[in-house]
Write a protein that holds these residues in place. Structure first.
Motif, PDB file in Angstrom:
ATOM      1  N   ARG A  42      18.953  16.550   5.626  1.00  0.00           N
ATOM      2  CA  ARG A  42      18.599  17.453   4.541  1.00  0.00           C
ATOM      3  C   ARG A  42      19.658  18.535   4.352  1.00  0.00           C
ATOM      4  O   ARG A  42      20.195  19.074   5.317  1.00  0.00           O
ATOM      5  N   VAL A  43      19.931  18.820   3.092  1.00  0.00           N
ATOM      6  CA  VAL A  43      20.863  19.876   2.701  1.00  0.00           C
ATOM      7  C   VAL A  43      20.132  20.803   1.743  1.00  0.00           C
ATOM      8  O   VAL A  43      19.540  20.352   0.761  1.00  0.00           O
ATOM      9  N   GLY A  44      20.167  22.091   2.020  1.00  0.00           N
ATOM     10  CA  GLY A  44      19.569  23.067   1.118  1.00  0.00           C
ATOM     11  C   GLY A  44      20.464  23.307  -0.084  1.00  0.00           C
ATOM     12  O   GLY A  44      21.693  23.341   0.038  1.00  0.00           O
ATOM     13  N   ALA A  45      19.862  23.460  -1.258  1.00  0.00           N
ATOM     14  CA  ALA A  45      20.623  23.695  -2.490  1.00  0.00           C
ATOM     15  C   ALA A  45      20.078  24.931  -3.188  1.00  0.00           C
ATOM     16  O   ALA A  45      18.889  24.984  -3.533  1.00  0.00           O
ATOM     17  N   LEU A  46      20.931  25.915  -3.407  1.00  0.00           N
ATOM     18  CA  LEU A  46      20.572  27.131  -4.130  1.00  0.00           C
ATOM     19  C   LEU A  46      21.032  26.993  -5.574  1.00  0.00           C
ATOM     20  O   LEU A  46      22.227  26.774  -5.831  1.00  0.00           O
ATOM     21  N   VAL A  47      20.093  27.133  -6.515  1.00  0.00           N
ATOM     22  CA  VAL A  47      20.393  26.882  -7.920  1.00  0.00           C
ATOM     23  C   VAL A  47      19.598  27.861  -8.787  1.00  0.00           C
ATOM     24  O   VAL A  47      18.400  28.030  -8.552  1.00  0.00           O
ATOM     25  N   PRO A  48      20.220  28.491  -9.794  1.00  0.00           N
ATOM     26  CA  PRO A  48      19.448  29.335 -10.711  1.00  0.00           C
ATOM     27  C   PRO A  48      18.737  28.468 -11.759  1.00  0.00           C
ATOM     28  O   PRO A  48      19.372  27.905 -12.645  1.00  0.00           O
ATOM     29  N   LEU A  49      17.436  28.369 -11.662  1.00  0.00           N
ATOM     30  CA  LEU A  49      16.666  27.499 -12.548  1.00  0.00           C
ATOM     31  C   LEU A  49      15.674  28.261 -13.412  1.00  0.00           C
ATOM     32  O   LEU A  49      14.930  27.645 -14.184  1.00  0.00           O
ATOM     33  N   SER A  50      15.622  29.590 -13.277  1.00  0.00           N
ATOM     34  CA  SER A  50      14.751  30.395 -14.117  1.00  0.00           C
ATOM     35  C   SER A  50      15.430  31.715 -14.438  1.00  0.00           C
ATOM     36  O   SER A  50      16.351  32.140 -13.741  1.00  0.00           O
ATOM     37  N   ARG A  51      14.989  32.364 -15.511  1.00  0.00           N
ATOM     38  CA  ARG A  51      15.549  33.648 -15.920  1.00  0.00           C
ATOM     39  C   ARG A  51      15.204  34.724 -14.892  1.00  0.00           C
ATOM     40  O   ARG A  51      14.150  34.640 -14.253  1.00  0.00           O
ATOM     41  N   VAL A  97      17.062  19.828  -0.622  1.00  0.00           N
ATOM     42  CA  VAL A  97      15.890  20.698  -0.634  1.00  0.00           C
ATOM     43  C   VAL A  97      16.269  21.878  -1.529  1.00  0.00           C
ATOM     44  O   VAL A  97      17.021  22.761  -1.130  1.00  0.00           O
ATOM     45  N   VAL A  98      15.779  21.869  -2.764  1.00  0.00           N
ATOM     46  CA  VAL A  98      16.254  22.773  -3.803  1.00  0.00           C
ATOM     47  C   VAL A  98      15.407  24.038  -3.850  1.00  0.00           C
ATOM     48  O   VAL A  98      14.178  23.973  -3.814  1.00  0.00           O
ATOM     49  N   ARG A  99      16.085  25.174  -3.960  1.00  0.00           N
ATOM     50  CA  ARG A  99      15.412  26.447  -4.122  1.00  0.00           C
ATOM     51  C   ARG A  99      16.008  27.189  -5.323  1.00  0.00           C
ATOM     52  O   ARG A  99      17.226  27.291  -5.459  1.00  0.00           O
ATOM     53  N   ASP A 100      15.126  27.674  -6.178  1.00  0.00           N
ATOM     54  CA  ASP A 100      15.511  28.419  -7.370  1.00  0.00           C
ATOM     55  C   ASP A 100      15.799  29.869  -6.988  1.00  0.00           C
ATOM     56  O   ASP A 100      14.909  30.577  -6.512  1.00  0.00           O
ATOM     57  N   THR A 101      17.027  30.328  -7.223  1.00  0.00           N
ATOM     58  CA  THR A 101      17.372  31.714  -6.901  1.00  0.00           C
ATOM     59  C   THR A 101      17.059  32.678  -8.035  1.00  0.00           C
ATOM     60  O   THR A 101      16.945  33.881  -7.796  1.00  0.00           O
ATOM     61  N   ALA A 102      16.971  32.169  -9.269  1.00  0.00           N
ATOM     62  CA  ALA A 102      16.708  33.022 -10.440  1.00  0.00           C
ATOM     63  C   ALA A 102      17.697  34.185 -10.527  1.00  0.00           C
ATOM     64  O   ALA A 102      17.360  35.254 -11.050  1.00  0.00           O
ATOM     65  N   ALA A 103      18.898  34.006 -10.006  1.00  0.00           N
ATOM     66  CA  ALA A 103      19.949  35.039  -9.999  1.00  0.00           C
ATOM     67  C   ALA A 103      19.537  36.288  -9.233  1.00  0.00           C
ATOM     68  O   ALA A 103      20.052  37.379  -9.477  1.00  0.00           O
ATOM     69  N   ASP A 104      18.649  36.136  -8.258  1.00  0.00           N
ATOM     70  CA  ASP A 104      18.118  37.260  -7.487  1.00  0.00           C
ATOM     71  C   ASP A 104      18.651  37.173  -6.058  1.00  0.00           C
ATOM     72  O   ASP A 104      18.288  36.266  -5.313  1.00  0.00           O
ATOM     73  N   PRO A 105      19.517  38.108  -5.646  1.00  0.00           N
ATOM     74  CA  PRO A 105      20.066  38.044  -4.282  1.00  0.00           C
ATOM     75  C   PRO A 105      19.003  38.055  -3.192  1.00  0.00           C
ATOM     76  O   PRO A 105      19.130  37.337  -2.191  1.00  0.00           O
ATOM     77  N   GLU A 106      17.965  38.868  -3.353  1.00  0.00           N
ATOM     78  CA  GLU A 106      16.925  38.921  -2.322  1.00  0.00           C
ATOM     79  C   GLU A 106      16.176  37.597  -2.225  1.00  0.00           C
ATOM     80  O   GLU A 106      15.841  37.141  -1.125  1.00  0.00           O
ATOM     81  N   ARG A 107      15.920  36.999  -3.357  1.00  0.00           N
ATOM     82  CA  ARG A 107      15.262  35.688  -3.360  1.00  0.00           C
ATOM     83  C   ARG A 107      16.149  34.649  -2.685  1.00  0.00           C
ATOM     84  O   ARG A 107      15.671  33.791  -1.944  1.00  0.00           O
ATOM     85  N   ALA A 108      17.449  34.738  -2.933  1.00  0.00           N
ATOM     86  CA  ALA A 108      18.375  33.800  -2.297  1.00  0.00           C
ATOM     87  C   ALA A 108      18.407  33.997  -0.788  1.00  0.00           C
ATOM     88  O   ALA A 108      18.420  33.018  -0.024  1.00  0.00           O
ATOM     89  N   ALA A 109      18.426  35.250  -0.325  1.00  0.00           N
ATOM     90  CA  ALA A 109      18.446  35.515   1.107  1.00  0.00           C
ATOM     91  C   ALA A 109      17.200  34.947   1.784  1.00  0.00           C
ATOM     92  O   ALA A 109      17.280  34.351   2.866  1.00  0.00           O
TER      93      ALA A 109
END
Length: 374
Positions: free
Chosen positions: A23-32, A67-79
């Protein structure tokens, strides 16, 4: 495999059901407020490459999964996503488009000992100190934006204004542009895009006799209203609008602006001619997306391809993956990829992805013109 945060629980259950998966984690902005179009292209490239890896036998017989996670351009959400993914046992981390988000993710990944291949973010200072855990495909901002400044100077622009949002990325871009054009007799006027409405920006441009306005701002707001205001101001008929961060690359730009969105130079990271691999991948991405793939989609594909190569040659141990960066030699869609240390860059860097200054042709906004190659 997931493509939205809402589907993450189901994907996690599927991941646990197949214990053999790598598994590889993927950080992607998928929402505003993230740039959703860029996130969609980035994910499409990642998914296409993963599908091809698995069709070719996976990672030494084991399937590769995102394993995809939506960051929504939010640094805290990404962390928080990095923490979760690291704890869940992913072998490595991939993705992200927004530079400030990627910087936060990189700092957290390095602290946790999680190898991270950053796909698209360009901020020079991706980490505050040198680390072996992080590698990057996109060229550093100082490299690409200097090329953009060279284009402005070449076509005769010396009185340049920037309408900028607050933030580290935009401030760094302004500094790079100013440092590059000032020795050539150029000036850069700073306009606060949050404090000034579009009409006030137009007034300042007319008063300053600016010949170019660069949009160092978010998309679609305030970029789209600014373009419309400038295009309709009779005092500014010959003003060049530029968008070095690449806003005009994706189809949404034309959907929102039509002909007003043409003739606006931007940076993209593509070669003048794609290799046979790039041509094949472009066709597959076009079918998958239902539109022309952007450079961001190629960055996603190359990211997954590089990580698959590292996993096949060095295994799934995180430390060994990080040790692999300088040893990798991968044929990417935009040229051979190798990682090295560059002065002033504290991560392993592909030096460099090809750089173009391009725009949409005013005669046919769906067609791109290459104006400058860096």
């Amino acid at each position: 495999m997931t493509s939205t945060t809402s589907a993450s629980s189901a994907a996690d259950r599927a991941d646990r059901a197949d214990a053999s998966a790598v598994r590889v984690g993927a950080l992607v902005p998928l929402s505003r407020p993230g740039w959703v179009g860029a996130g969609r292209h980035l994910l499409a490239g990642l998914e296409l490459a993963v599908g091809e890896v698995n069709a070719g036998g996976g990672i030494l017989g084991r399937p590769l999964e995102l394993v995809v996670r939506d960051t929504a351009a939010d640094p805290e959400r990404a962390a928080a996503a990095v923490d979760e993914l690291a704890q869940s046992g992913v072998a490595a981390l991939a993705g992200e488009f927004h530079s400030v988000v990627a910087r936060t993710a990189a700092a957290r990944a390095a602290a946790l000992g999680l190898p991270y291949l950053c796909s698209s973010a360009v901020l020079d200072d991706l980490t505050e100190q040198p680390t072996d855990w992080i590698a990057r495909l996109a060229p550093a901002q100082s490299h690409g934006w200097r090329s953009y400044a060279d284009h402005l100077l070449k076509v005769g622009h010396r009185r340049i204004a920037v309408a900028a949002d607050p933030g580290v990325y935009w401030a760094a871009g302004t500094r790079i542009l100013r440092d590059h054009v000032t020795p050539h007799g150029g000036t850069v006027l700073d306009l606060d895009a949050r404090a000034l409405d579009p009409a006030a920006v137009c007034d300042a441009l007319a008063d300053h006799h600016a010949t170019a306005l660069l949009l160092l701002v978010g998309h679609p707001d305030p970029a789209v209203p600014l373009v419309r205001a400038v295009r309709r101001d009779p005092r500014l008929p010959d003003l060049l609008i530029g968008a070095p961060a690449g806003q005009p690359e994706l189809p949404e730009w034309v959907t929102l602006l039509g002909a007003d969105g043409a003739g606006i130079p931007f940076l993209r990271y593509l070669p003048d001619q794609l290799s046979p691999l790039g041509t094949r991948v472009a066709a597959a991405l076009r079918e998958q997306l239902g539109e022309e793939p952007s450079f961001v989609a190629f960055e996603g594909y190359d990211t997954a391809t590089v990580l698959a190569t590292a996993l096949r040659s060095h295994g799934t141990d995180r430390a060994r993956i990080a040790e692999a960066w300088p040893r990798l030699a991968v044929e990417g869609t935009r040229g051979p990829i190798r990682f090295t240390r560059m002065p002033g860059i504290d991560v392993w860097q592909w030096a460099w992805a090809p750089v173009q200054v391009a725009d949409r042709d005013p005669a046919a906004p769906d067609r791109f013109r290459v104006l400058h190659t860096g």
